[in-house]
Design an enzyme around this catalytic site. Structure first.
Site, PDB file in Angstrom:
ATOM      1  CG  ASP A  16      13.845   4.022 -13.950  1.00 28.09           C
ATOM      2  OD1 ASP A  16      14.553   3.289 -14.624  1.00 28.09           O
ATOM      3  OD2 ASP A  16      12.770   4.665 -14.232  1.00 28.09           O
ATOM      4  CB  ALA A  17      18.082   6.813 -14.760  1.00 26.17           C
ATOM      5  CE1 TYR A  18      17.719   8.528 -19.582  1.00 29.27           C
ATOM      6  CE2 TYR A  18      18.559   6.440 -19.226  1.00 29.27           C
ATOM      7  CZ  TYR A  18      18.856   7.588 -19.753  1.00 29.27           C
ATOM      8  OH  TYR A  18      20.118   7.890 -19.805  1.00 29.27           O
ATOM      9  NE  ARG A  47       9.808   5.911 -20.685  1.00 25.80           N
ATOM     10  CZ  ARG A  47      10.823   5.303 -20.245  1.00 25.80           C
ATOM     11  NH1 ARG A  47      12.106   5.100 -20.703  1.00 25.80           N
ATOM     12  NH2 ARG A  47      10.727   5.028 -19.043  1.00 25.80           N
ATOM     13  CB  SER A 123      19.305   3.250 -15.427  1.00 26.02           C
ATOM     14  OG  SER A 123      18.676   3.393 -16.750  1.00 26.02           O
ATOM     15  CG  ASN A 124      16.182  -1.076 -18.678  1.00 25.04           C
ATOM     16  OD1 ASN A 124      16.743  -2.041 -18.306  1.00 25.04           O
ATOM     17  ND2 ASN A 124      14.886  -1.062 -19.216  1.00 25.04           N
TER      18      ASN A 124
END
Length: 225
Positions: A16-18, A47, A123-124
């Site tokens: 995942d990125a964030y 967030r 990622s989203n």
């Protein structure tokens, strides 16, 4: 390098990125003086709403780019914290395009690749914001692929979103270790059939006991132990 047993059957490690590779709170931290004493609360609200919007749209069968949700979530956060000067909005959004990577990210990615594993982001985030963030953090040389949910038209934790990973990498789910700092994302990865690893930097209590991670680590370099 010899691989730890948790990676012995893996062909790829997907992140995942964030919140996992990139510190989502670094945007507000970068402008904390301008935001003022509510900086931490503003960042948390931003967030929370960003993620909530993705879940609600997915449940409604709708989709919007993650950058759009990021903008809407910031607008909501500023409305919730009216003492923060809205003039800081453009600077916060610009900072979100170039979030700080956690300090151990690049070296961990390089070590995994040196061990013969493929590395990727899933990622989203929509492709444009992911490309900007990954380039700003200098991570492109350490990744074999940067994948967005956008082609699926639905956010994680939908299985339709996770389907993109084995399809694009050409690797079955059993050969993919999926790493996230978001416990809900780890649950989705477990349900899908990936080997999930939870990066629990904050020492949070566990959730989703029926969808447990294969490992819990405090930082990405824990993958190498």
């Amino acid at each position: 390098m010899p691989l730890p047993s948790s990676l012995s059957d893996a062909r790829a490690v997907v992140f995942d990125a964030y919140g996992t590779l990139l510190d989502v709170h670094s945007a507000v931290q970068r402008h904390a003086a301008a935001v003022g004493p509510e900086a931490e609360a503003l960042s948390a609200t931003w967030r929370q709403k960003q993620l909530e919007y993705s879940w609600v749209l997915s449940l409604c069968g709708r989709y919007a780019p993650f950058w759009t949700l990021t903008e809407r979530a910031l607008d909501h956060a500023l409305a919730r914290h009216p003492d923060v000067d809205r003039a800081v909005r453009p600077a916060l959004l610009e900072a979100y395009r170039s979030l700080d990577a956690y300090p151990e990210v690049a070296s961990t990615l390089e070590a995994l690749r040196a061990a013969g594993l493929r590395t990727a982001i899933f990622s989203n985030g929509d492709p444009a914001m992911l490309d900007a963030a990954v380039r700003a953090a200098g991570l492109h040389p350490h990744l074999d692929a940067v994948l967005s949910v956008e082609p699926a038209g639905i956010f994680k934790t939908s299985p339709r979103a996770y389907d993109l990973v084995p399809e694009r990498l050409g690797i079955g789910a059993a050969g993919i270790v999926f790493v996230s700092s978001n416990r809900w994302d780890v649950a989705g990865a477990a349900a899908y059939g990936f080997t999930p690893v939870w990066v629990n930097r904050a020492g949070l209590p566990d959730e989703y006991p029926d969808l447990a991670p294969a490992r819990v680590i405090r930082g990405l370099d824990g993958l190498l132990d």
